[in-house]
Design a protein around this motif. Structure first.
Motif, mmCIF file in Angstrom:
data_model
loop_
_atom_site.group_PDB
_atom_site.id
_atom_site.type_symbol
_atom_site.label_atom_id
_atom_site.label_comp_id
_atom_site.label_asym_id
_atom_site.label_seq_id
_atom_site.Cartn_x
_atom_site.Cartn_y
_atom_site.Cartn_z
ATOM 1 N N MET A 124 0.821 -1.096 -0.006
ATOM 2 C CA MET A 124 0.120 -0.078 -0.004
ATOM 3 C C MET A 124 0.719 1.327 0.094
ATOM 4 S SD MET A 124 -3.065 1.240 2.725
ATOM 5 C CE MET A 124 -3.641 -0.451 2.604
ATOM 6 N N LYS A 125 0.608 2.204 -0.660
ATOM 7 C CA LYS A 125 1.487 3.509 -0.887
ATOM 8 C C LYS A 125 1.123 4.364 0.345
ATOM 9 C CE LYS A 125 -0.093 5.641 -4.231
ATOM 10 N NZ LYS A 125 -0.629 6.729 -5.333
ATOM 11 N N LEU A 126 2.319 5.063 0.646
ATOM 12 C CA LEU A 126 2.264 5.758 1.795
ATOM 13 C C LEU A 126 0.901 6.886 2.049
ATOM 14 C CD1 LEU A 126 3.582 6.949 4.444
ATOM 15 C CD2 LEU A 126 5.170 8.757 2.877
ATOM 16 N N GLU A 127 0.548 7.327 0.918
ATOM 17 C CA GLU A 127 -0.393 8.265 0.908
ATOM 18 C C GLU A 127 -1.563 7.636 1.315
ATOM 19 O OE1 GLU A 127 -2.582 11.755 -1.890
ATOM 20 O OE2 GLU A 127 -1.182 10.568 -2.808
ATOM 21 N N ASP A 128 -1.819 6.387 0.832
ATOM 22 C CA ASP A 128 -3.057 5.677 1.288
ATOM 23 C C ASP A 128 -3.181 5.220 2.507
ATOM 24 O OD1 ASP A 128 -3.987 5.789 -1.579
ATOM 25 O OD2 ASP A 128 -3.037 3.818 -2.197
ATOM 26 N N GLN A 129 -1.827 4.788 3.169
ATOM 27 C CA GLN A 129 -1.927 4.571 4.486
ATOM 28 C C GLN A 129 -2.275 5.693 5.343
ATOM 29 O OE1 GLN A 129 2.333 3.182 4.448
ATOM 30 N NE2 GLN A 129 1.697 1.261 4.668
ATOM 31 N N LEU A 130 -1.691 6.771 4.901
ATOM 32 C CA LEU A 130 -1.875 8.103 5.895
ATOM 33 C C LEU A 130 -3.328 8.504 5.765
ATOM 34 C CD1 LEU A 130 1.208 10.249 4.953
ATOM 35 C CD2 LEU A 130 0.892 8.750 7.168
ATOM 36 N N LYS A 131 -3.959 8.248 4.560
ATOM 37 C CA LYS A 131 -5.451 8.693 4.344
ATOM 38 C C LYS A 131 -6.277 7.718 4.970
ATOM 39 C CE LYS A 131 -5.480 10.996 -0.240
ATOM 40 N NZ LYS A 131 -6.079 10.685 -1.547
ATOM 41 N N LYS A 132 -5.944 6.450 5.115
ATOM 42 C CA LYS A 132 -6.753 5.615 5.857
ATOM 43 C C LYS A 132 -6.490 5.946 7.452
ATOM 44 C CE LYS A 132 -7.224 0.507 7.020
ATOM 45 N NZ LYS A 132 -6.770 -0.783 6.685
ATOM 46 N N ILE A 154 2.732 13.312 8.458
ATOM 47 C CA ILE A 154 1.115 13.335 8.744
ATOM 48 C C ILE A 154 0.532 13.933 7.534
ATOM 49 C CG2 ILE A 154 1.807 13.317 11.075
ATOM 50 C CD1 ILE A 154 1.462 16.343 11.050
ATOM 51 N N MET A 155 -1.249 13.934 7.583
ATOM 52 C CA MET A 155 -1.797 14.396 6.560
ATOM 53 C C MET A 155 -2.312 15.951 7.182
ATOM 54 S SD MET A 155 -1.834 12.476 4.020
ATOM 55 C CE MET A 155 -3.278 12.813 3.186
ATOM 56 N N LEU A 156 -2.013 16.967 6.540
ATOM 57 C CA LEU A 156 -2.388 18.370 6.721
ATOM 58 C C LEU A 156 -3.355 19.004 5.759
ATOM 59 C CD1 LEU A 156 0.748 19.749 8.464
ATOM 60 C CD2 LEU A 156 -0.825 18.597 9.652
ATOM 61 N N CYS A 157 -4.288 19.799 6.262
ATOM 62 C CA CYS A 157 -5.058 20.543 5.354
ATOM 63 C C CYS A 157 -4.249 21.591 5.002
ATOM 64 C CB CYS A 157 -6.330 20.928 6.171
ATOM 65 S SG CYS A 157 -6.152 22.196 7.363
ATOM 66 N N GLU A 158 -4.488 22.430 3.827
ATOM 67 C CA GLU A 158 -3.978 23.636 3.375
ATOM 68 C C GLU A 158 -3.824 24.603 4.477
ATOM 69 O OE1 GLU A 158 -3.940 26.729 -0.292
ATOM 70 O OE2 GLU A 158 -5.244 25.247 -0.223
ATOM 71 N N PHE A 159 -4.501 24.997 5.039
ATOM 72 C CA PHE A 159 -4.496 26.132 6.154
ATOM 73 C C PHE A 159 -3.437 25.597 7.218
ATOM 74 C CE2 PHE A 159 -5.693 28.324 9.959
ATOM 75 C CZ PHE A 159 -6.356 29.564 9.364
ATOM 76 N N CYS A 160 -3.621 24.584 7.846
ATOM 77 C CA CYS A 160 -2.469 24.063 8.820
ATOM 78 C C CYS A 160 -1.185 24.161 8.194
ATOM 79 C CB CYS A 160 -2.818 22.659 9.299
ATOM 80 S SG CYS A 160 -4.250 22.812 10.639
ATOM 81 N N LEU A 161 -1.009 23.419 7.022
ATOM 82 C CA LEU A 161 0.183 23.476 6.263
ATOM 83 C C LEU A 161 0.800 24.988 6.171
ATOM 84 C CD1 LEU A 161 2.272 21.491 4.847
ATOM 85 C CD2 LEU A 161 1.034 21.987 2.869
#
Length: 86
Positions: A1-9, A41-48
């Motif tokens: 599983m790709k890193l992005e998929d792992q983080l989204k999950k 970690i996964m961040l929204c644009e505002f937090c990023l």
């Protein structure tokens, strides 16, 4: 599983700091020697933009840290601590 998929999950499609359901981006928590699920970690644009110091801090927004700092994810804990100290 790709890193992005792992983080989204793991994040359930939400920002791991503010829980906003928005366009998410992978943030690699520095310093690191390799990119993996533990130090990203996964961040929204505002937090990023605020984490990367590209925008002025919005104190009201960062009240979200009262819950995110207790995350089981080390990267979320580190970024929460750094933002609290700013």
């Amino acid at each position: 599983m790709k890193l992005e998929d792992q983080l989204k999950k793991r994040s359930e499609g939400k920002c791991e700091l503010c829980s906003k359901e928005a366009k998410l981006t992978i943030y690699e928590v520095p310093p690191q020697t390799q990119t993996n699920e533990d130090n990203c970690i996964m961040l929204c644009e505002f937090c990023l933009t605020q984490v990367e110091k590209k925008a002025e801090l919005d104190g009201k927004h960062w009240q979200c840290l009262t819950t995110s700092m207790w995350s089981d994810v080390a990267g979320v804990q580190v970024v929460s601590w750094r933002m609290l100290n700013r």
